[in-house]
Scaffold this motif. Structure first.
Motif, PDB file in Angstrom:
ATOM      1  N   VAL A 174      31.333  36.404  26.857  1.00  0.00           N
ATOM      2  CA  VAL A 174      32.301  36.728  27.673  1.00  0.00           C
ATOM      3  C   VAL A 174      32.107  36.483  29.137  1.00  0.00           C
ATOM      4  CG1 VAL A 174      33.077  38.618  26.244  1.00  0.00           C
ATOM      5  CG2 VAL A 174      31.772  39.217  28.155  1.00  0.00           C
ATOM      6  N   ARG A 175      33.253  36.389  30.103  1.00  0.00           N
ATOM      7  CA  ARG A 175      32.912  35.770  31.198  1.00  0.00           C
ATOM      8  C   ARG A 175      33.854  36.495  32.179  1.00  0.00           C
ATOM      9  NH1 ARG A 175      33.438  29.434  33.210  1.00  0.00           N
ATOM     10  NH2 ARG A 175      32.850  29.581  35.574  1.00  0.00           N
ATOM     11  N   LEU A 176      33.292  36.698  33.484  1.00  0.00           N
ATOM     12  CA  LEU A 176      34.042  37.559  34.311  1.00  0.00           C
ATOM     13  C   LEU A 176      35.277  37.011  35.063  1.00  0.00           C
ATOM     14  CD1 LEU A 176      34.156  40.635  35.505  1.00  0.00           C
ATOM     15  CD2 LEU A 176      32.708  39.705  37.534  1.00  0.00           C
ATOM     16  N   ALA A 177      36.208  37.383  35.219  1.00  0.00           N
ATOM     17  CA  ALA A 177      37.571  36.814  35.866  1.00  0.00           C
ATOM     18  C   ALA A 177      38.171  37.880  36.709  1.00  0.00           C
ATOM     19  CB  ALA A 177      38.460  36.091  34.995  1.00  0.00           C
ATOM     20  N   LYS A 178      38.818  37.292  37.913  1.00  0.00           N
ATOM     21  CA  LYS A 178      39.581  38.058  38.775  1.00  0.00           C
ATOM     22  C   LYS A 178      41.097  37.912  38.489  1.00  0.00           C
ATOM     23  CE  LYS A 178      39.917  39.803  43.493  1.00  0.00           C
ATOM     24  NZ  LYS A 178      39.560  39.614  45.040  1.00  0.00           N
ATOM     25  N   ILE A 179      41.913  38.950  38.404  1.00  0.00           N
ATOM     26  CA  ILE A 179      43.236  39.086  38.206  1.00  0.00           C
ATOM     27  C   ILE A 179      43.964  38.438  39.339  1.00  0.00           C
ATOM     28  CG2 ILE A 179      45.201  40.573  37.632  1.00  0.00           C
ATOM     29  CD1 ILE A 179      43.575  42.318  36.186  1.00  0.00           C
ATOM     30  N   LYS A 180      44.724  37.519  39.203  1.00  0.00           N
ATOM     31  CA  LYS A 180      45.571  36.983  40.288  1.00  0.00           C
ATOM     32  C   LYS A 180      46.966  37.520  40.296  1.00  0.00           C
ATOM     33  CE  LYS A 180      45.924  33.861  43.556  1.00  0.00           C
ATOM     34  NZ  LYS A 180      44.821  33.418  44.832  1.00  0.00           N
ATOM     35  N   VAL A 181      47.489  37.674  39.373  1.00  0.00           N
ATOM     36  CA  VAL A 181      48.905  37.939  39.117  1.00  0.00           C
ATOM     37  C   VAL A 181      49.105  38.863  38.267  1.00  0.00           C
ATOM     38  CG1 VAL A 181      51.267  37.561  38.941  1.00  0.00           C
ATOM     39  CG2 VAL A 181      49.849  36.097  40.514  1.00  0.00           C
ATOM     40  N   ASP A 182      49.952  40.155  37.967  1.00  0.00           N
ATOM     41  CA  ASP A 182      50.094  41.181  37.004  1.00  0.00           C
ATOM     42  C   ASP A 182      51.118  41.614  37.433  1.00  0.00           C
ATOM     43  OD1 ASP A 182      49.838  42.545  34.832  1.00  0.00           O
ATOM     44  OD2 ASP A 182      48.290  43.649  35.443  1.00  0.00           O
ATOM     45  N   ALA A 183      52.553  40.964  37.081  1.00  0.00           N
ATOM     46  CA  ALA A 183      53.830  41.485  37.550  1.00  0.00           C
ATOM     47  C   ALA A 183      54.861  40.853  36.746  1.00  0.00           C
ATOM     48  CB  ALA A 183      54.014  41.239  38.893  1.00  0.00           C
ATOM     49  N   ASP A 184      55.983  41.508  36.782  1.00  0.00           N
ATOM     50  CA  ASP A 184      57.314  41.102  36.224  1.00  0.00           C
ATOM     51  C   ASP A 184      58.005  40.121  37.071  1.00  0.00           C
ATOM     52  OD1 ASP A 184      56.833  42.567  33.908  1.00  0.00           O
ATOM     53  OD2 ASP A 184      58.580  44.239  34.395  1.00  0.00           O
ATOM     54  N   PHE A 185      58.674  38.987  36.704  1.00  0.00           N
ATOM     55  CA  PHE A 185      59.261  38.154  37.559  1.00  0.00           C
ATOM     56  C   PHE A 185      60.649  37.886  36.853  1.00  0.00           C
ATOM     57  CE2 PHE A 185      54.955  37.487  38.395  1.00  0.00           C
ATOM     58  CZ  PHE A 185      55.007  37.045  39.815  1.00  0.00           C
ATOM     59  N   THR A 186      61.828  38.071  37.759  1.00  0.00           N
ATOM     60  CA  THR A 186      63.043  37.718  37.015  1.00  0.00           C
ATOM     61  C   THR A 186      63.709  36.407  37.814  1.00  0.00           C
ATOM     62  OG1 THR A 186      63.657  40.025  36.934  1.00  0.00           O
ATOM     63  CG2 THR A 186      65.386  38.584  36.930  1.00  0.00           C
TER      64      THR A 186
END
Length: 282
Positions: A174-186
């Motif tokens: 496994v490898r570490l990643a940083k969340i860039k976006v976590d959202a709803d888009f309309t």
């Protein structure tokens, strides 16, 4: 250009200049008429051809070209691509085990590709990467949840960000990643742009409602050139304990571990026929 080219060649007699000016103005009017008649999809193709003329793994177009292509993509609508929300692509069939996603292939060459993903409600394009690629995505209609990541490459620790579990666990690294976006888009909303090393190069799409996404890749996936599409599972930061990697409690929600996966039973993607405006390869 016609006017600029004529300036150094001006002659002393004005009558000799008038026909050139008239011809130039006539050509200019004809060019403007052609531009007005050009379909948005044709304009997208022409712009991609220009912006990705020197495309290659890890090569990012100049900022002015990025903005030019972004503006063209931003102007495209669902109707421009010959699609309507009531089409079968956007309906869930009760007989399907998982929502079926349809990919409408518009164009592909060695420098770039253009296509549209059509998702019924709850359709999911699993977390995947875009190695060495610049990616433009435009939500044409509907609401979609987007979650994207970038690899952590400068983590302040003495240990690498790649973690190999002990042999007794028998799981892929496994490898570490940083969340860039976590959202709803309309829709309508701004296009998203992913770069080879930042901007959320790995992302997952989940259809909150039926939706369509225009996807432009430069360059496209290519196994011979090392641009493989890899899918991932994601785990909370607390799921693994790695010596030397510590994150403050309040920041842990911003990091997750990603693990390569091979089993894709939870996705069904089929090819559909693109029926929008034709492209003239000129």
């Amino acid at each position: 250009m016609g006017i600029e080219r004529a300036l150094p060649d001006r002659k002393s007699k004005q009558l000799c200049e008038l026909p050139n000016d008239t011809n130039t103005n006539s050509k200019s009017r004809k060019n403007r008429r052609r531009q007005k008649k050009m379909s948005p999809v044709q304009r997208l193709f022409d712009t991609c051809k220009e912006v990705f003329a020197s495309a290659g793994t890890g090569i990012v177009p100049p900022p002015q070209d990025i903005e030019k292509l972004r503006a063209v993509i931003d102007a495209i609508t669902l109707e421009d691509a010959g699609l309507k929300p009531e089409m079968p692509y956007f309906r869930m069939n009760a007989s399907q085990r998982t929502p079926r996603i349809t990919y409408l292939h518009i164009y592909e060459c060695e420098n770039f590709s253009m296509g549209i993903f059509c998702l019924p409600p709850s359709g999911v394009i699993p977390l995947h990467n875009h190695p060495g690629m610049t990616v433009f995505s435009k939500l044409l209609f509907g609401t979609m949840h987007i979650k994207s990541y970038d690899w952590v490459v400068d983590f302040p620790s003495d240990t690498p960000t790649i973690f190999k579990p002990s042999e007794t666990v028998q799981t892929p690294e496994v490898r570490l990643a940083k969340i860039k976006v976590d959202a709803d888009f309309t829709a309508p909303c701004n296009p998203s742009i992913l770069y080879p090393a930042d901007g959320g190069n790995m992302h997952c799409f989940t259809a909150v409602t039926a939706c369509a996404v225009l996807d432009v890749l430069g360059p496209p996936y290519s196994d011979p050139e090392g641009r493989h599409c890899t899918y991932y599972l994601n785990y909370p930061f607390s799921h693994f304990s790695v010596d030397g990697i510590n994150v403050a409690e309040e920041e842990r929600k911003d990091y997750e571990w990603l693990q390569e996966r091979e089993n894709l039973e939870d996705i069904e993607v089929v090819g559909g026929v693109y029926s929008g405006p034709k492209i003239a390869e000129r």
